[in-house]
Write a protein that holds these residues in place. Structure first.
Motif, PDB file in Angstrom:
ATOM      1  N   UNK A 130       1.302  -1.310   0.145  1.00 14.87           N
ATOM      2  CA  UNK A 130       0.018  -0.062  -0.213  1.00 14.87           C
ATOM      3  C   UNK A 130       0.774   1.046  -0.083  1.00 14.87           C
ATOM      4  N   UNK A 131       2.649   0.988   0.502  1.00 13.44           N
ATOM      5  CA  UNK A 131       2.651   2.552   0.388  1.00 13.44           C
ATOM      6  C   UNK A 131       3.672   2.592  -0.762  1.00 13.44           C
ATOM      7  N   UNK A 132       4.021   1.187  -1.467  1.00 15.20           N
ATOM      8  CA  UNK A 132       4.689   1.414  -2.429  1.00 15.20           C
ATOM      9  C   UNK A 132       3.730   1.813  -3.691  1.00 15.20           C
ATOM     10  N   UNK A 133       2.815   1.261  -4.006  1.00  6.91           N
ATOM     11  CA  UNK A 133       2.486   1.248  -4.858  1.00  6.91           C
ATOM     12  C   UNK A 133       1.036   3.178  -4.895  1.00  6.91           C
ATOM     13  N   UNK A 134       1.475   3.897  -5.959  1.00  8.21           N
ATOM     14  CA  UNK A 134       0.446   5.001  -5.817  1.00  8.21           C
ATOM     15  C   UNK A 134      -0.867   4.997  -5.788  1.00  8.21           C
ATOM     16  N   UNK A 135      -1.638   5.722  -5.379  1.00 11.81           N
ATOM     17  CA  UNK A 135      -3.205   5.132  -4.863  1.00 11.81           C
ATOM     18  C   UNK A 135      -3.769   5.240  -6.252  1.00 11.81           C
ATOM     19  N   UNK A 136      -3.112   6.047  -7.072  1.00 10.72           N
ATOM     20  CA  UNK A 136      -4.548   5.590  -8.284  1.00 10.72           C
ATOM     21  C   UNK A 136      -3.883   4.647  -9.173  1.00 10.72           C
ATOM     22  N   UNK A 137      -2.965   3.975  -8.854  1.00  9.22           N
ATOM     23  CA  UNK A 137      -2.633   2.747  -9.340  1.00  9.22           C
ATOM     24  C   UNK A 137      -2.899   1.714  -8.558  1.00  9.22           C
ATOM     25  N   UNK A 138      -3.516   1.626  -7.255  1.00  7.02           N
ATOM     26  CA  UNK A 138      -3.391   0.780  -6.465  1.00  7.02           C
ATOM     27  C   UNK A 138      -4.999   0.691  -6.635  1.00  7.02           C
ATOM     28  N   UNK A 139      -6.235   0.408  -7.030  1.00  6.39           N
ATOM     29  CA  UNK A 139      -7.094   0.637  -7.364  1.00  6.39           C
ATOM     30  C   UNK A 139      -8.084  -0.986  -8.707  1.00  6.39           C
TER      31      UNK A 139
END
Length: 274
Positions: A130-139
């Motif tokens: 969750x910390x390593x993945x940009x928010x826009x890409x997580x979902x």
């Protein structure tokens, strides 16, 4: 539905809900400089490797079980020091008690302790992603993993790989930390990691984090009621739904406090009866 299956479904639903509420604010925040969209592909890739490697490569299933066991001590230490909410000493004592019970006690107590330790190890991995993945890409990464999980189980490949992993565990003695089992119900390592990702994603939003944990417990428990009919279910689906609902209805966590913005590995992911 038997009492054992019902107890397992509800208990594992509560366990996944706890993985949402346990991460502390800014847990593993030091990983943020390493953020990259490439990390969004890791959950789906781990699922594919954990599914096809045991079927294609002799000894791969045993290697994956061994990898989970080898990585667990580091993940547990990180969980105690940097991830789980609460006083460090109390968390460390509770974790040590779980380890002792898992190593020395058979039956339900040992099973519950091993499952709790597996969940803590997965929590560290999930929060890190969750910390390593940009928010826009997580979902997007979560969605791809859920689709892959449904396709693999629907085609029968996921169930075959899960059977291969189960057979590999017979070569190991002592507690295994590659899946969670309560009563007659088991879920895979990646499902717990995915719940930990959602917990890490919401760690800066205390009230939303708690409500989402309760929401996930409800969704997972209701979803698990279909387990006696299906025999095996893609366990990523309810977690992916919770991700989608959270992104749609709430803020994207990680911004300045009080500032709201509208929502813009190891083995096959599944619920199964053992």
């Amino acid at each position: 539905m038997s009492t054992s299956v019902l107890a397992g479904v509800v208990s594992l639903a509560v366990l996944q809900g706890l993985l949402i509420v346990l991460p502390r604010r800014n847990a593993l925040g030091w990983l943020r400089p390493l953020r990259s969209p490439a990390w969004a592909a890791v959950p789906a890739l781990a699922l594919l490797v954990g599914t096809f490697a045991p079927l294609a490569i002799p000894g791969a299933a045993s290697a994956l079980v061994l990898l989970a066991l080898a990585g667990a001590p580091v993940s547990l230490v990180v969980a105690v020091i940097s991830v789980v909410r609460g006083p460090r000493v109390a968390v460390a004592i509770a974790t040590a008690a779980l380890i002792a019970t898992s190593l020395t006690t058979a039956g339900m107590a040992g099973q519950l302790s091993t499952t709790a330790l597996t969940a803590l190890a997965c929590l560290t991995v999930g929060v890190a992603l969750a910390r390593l993945t940009p928010r826009g890409w997580l979902l997007g990464g979560v969605f791809v993993m859920c689709v892959a999980d449904v396709i693999l189980l629907g085609s029968g490949v996921g169930a075959t790989a899960s059977a291969a992993m189960n057979a590999a565990t017979h070569h190991f003695h002592g507690p295994l930390l590659d899946h969670a089992t309560i009563g007659a119900v088991a879920i895979g390592y990646p499902d717990l990691v995915l719940a930990g990702m959602l917990g890490g994603f919401l760690a800066a939003e205390g009230a939303v984090q708690r409500r989402t944990g309760l929401l996930l417990v409800t969704i997972v428990a209701a979803y698990g009621m279909f387990l006696p009919v299906a025999g095996i279910l893609p366990a990523t689906v309810p977690i992916g739904l919770a991700f989608a609902l959270t992104r749609r209805r709430r803020v994207l966590p990680g911004g300045p406090p009080g500032r709201h913005r509208p929502g813009t590995t190891l083995r096959s992911c599944s619920w199964r009866v053992e």
